[in-house]
Design a protein around this motif. Sequence first.
Motif, short mmCIF file in Angstrom:
data_model
loop_
_atom_site.label_atom_id
_atom_site.label_comp_id
_atom_site.label_asym_id
_atom_site.label_seq_id
_atom_site.Cartn_x
_atom_site.Cartn_y
_atom_site.Cartn_z
N ARG A 125 0.83 -1.21 0.00
CA ARG A 125 0.00 0.00 0.00
C ARG A 125 0.86 1.25 0.00
O ARG A 125 0.57 2.22 -0.67
N TRP A 126 1.94 1.22 0.76
CA TRP A 126 2.83 2.37 0.83
C TRP A 126 3.42 2.67 -0.55
O TRP A 126 3.47 3.81 -0.98
N TRP A 128 2.18 1.73 -3.52
CA TRP A 128 1.13 2.10 -4.47
C TRP A 128 0.62 3.52 -4.27
O TRP A 128 0.07 4.11 -5.19
N THR A 129 0.77 4.07 -3.07
CA THR A 129 0.22 5.41 -2.80
C THR A 129 1.29 6.50 -2.81
O THR A 129 0.97 7.65 -2.52
N ARG A 130 2.53 6.19 -3.13
CA ARG A 130 3.60 7.18 -3.16
C ARG A 130 3.98 7.49 -4.59
O ARG A 130 4.05 6.58 -5.42
N PRO A 131 4.26 8.76 -4.87
CA PRO A 131 4.80 9.07 -6.20
C PRO A 131 6.26 8.65 -6.26
O PRO A 131 7.10 9.18 -5.54
#
Length: 157
Positions: A125-126, A128-131
Motif C-alpha cells: 500500500r505504501w 502504491w500510494t507514493r509518487p
Amino acid sequence: MTRLPQERPGWDLSFLRVGVLVTAAVAAVAALVVGLVGGWADAAGVLVGAAVVTSFFVVSGVVIAWAGRIDDTLTLPAALGTFFVKALVLFAVLNALPEDGWLDRLTMAWSVIVGALLWSGVQLRWVWTRPLYYVTPPAPPGQATAPPAPERPTTRG
C-alpha cells in the motif's frame, strides 16, 4: 555551463512507522482475543510473534536504506545478508524456547506468518500510494538547482 553534482534522493523509511502502528493495533486485539479463547500462553505467542516480525522488517529496512545511501548496488547483498543473519538468529531463538514454556510456539509461528503478510500489505500500500519517480523531478518554481548562467552582453549593430 557548470553543472552542480546531482543530489541522490534519500531512502524513505516512513513505511516503518505505519507498519509498527498497524502491527501494534492488530497484535493488541489479536492477543486479547486469543488470550480469552485459547489461553495466555497463546496470547504471549501472538505478542512475541508480532515483535519478531516487526523487528525483522525494521532491521531490514534500516540496513537496506543504509546500503542504498552508499551505493544502489549494495542493496541486494545487504538484503540477502540481513535475511541470512535474521534467519540464523530466529532459528537459535526458536531452538532455545522450551516446548512447554510460557508461550505457545505454534501460535507464535502463525502470528509470524500473519504478521509477515500484514507487513507485506503495508509495504504494498505504501508503494502504491507514493509518487515514485524514475528520474529526479524538476525543482519547484522559485528554487533553482543550479546557479543562473552569466548574462551575455548584447551587441547592437
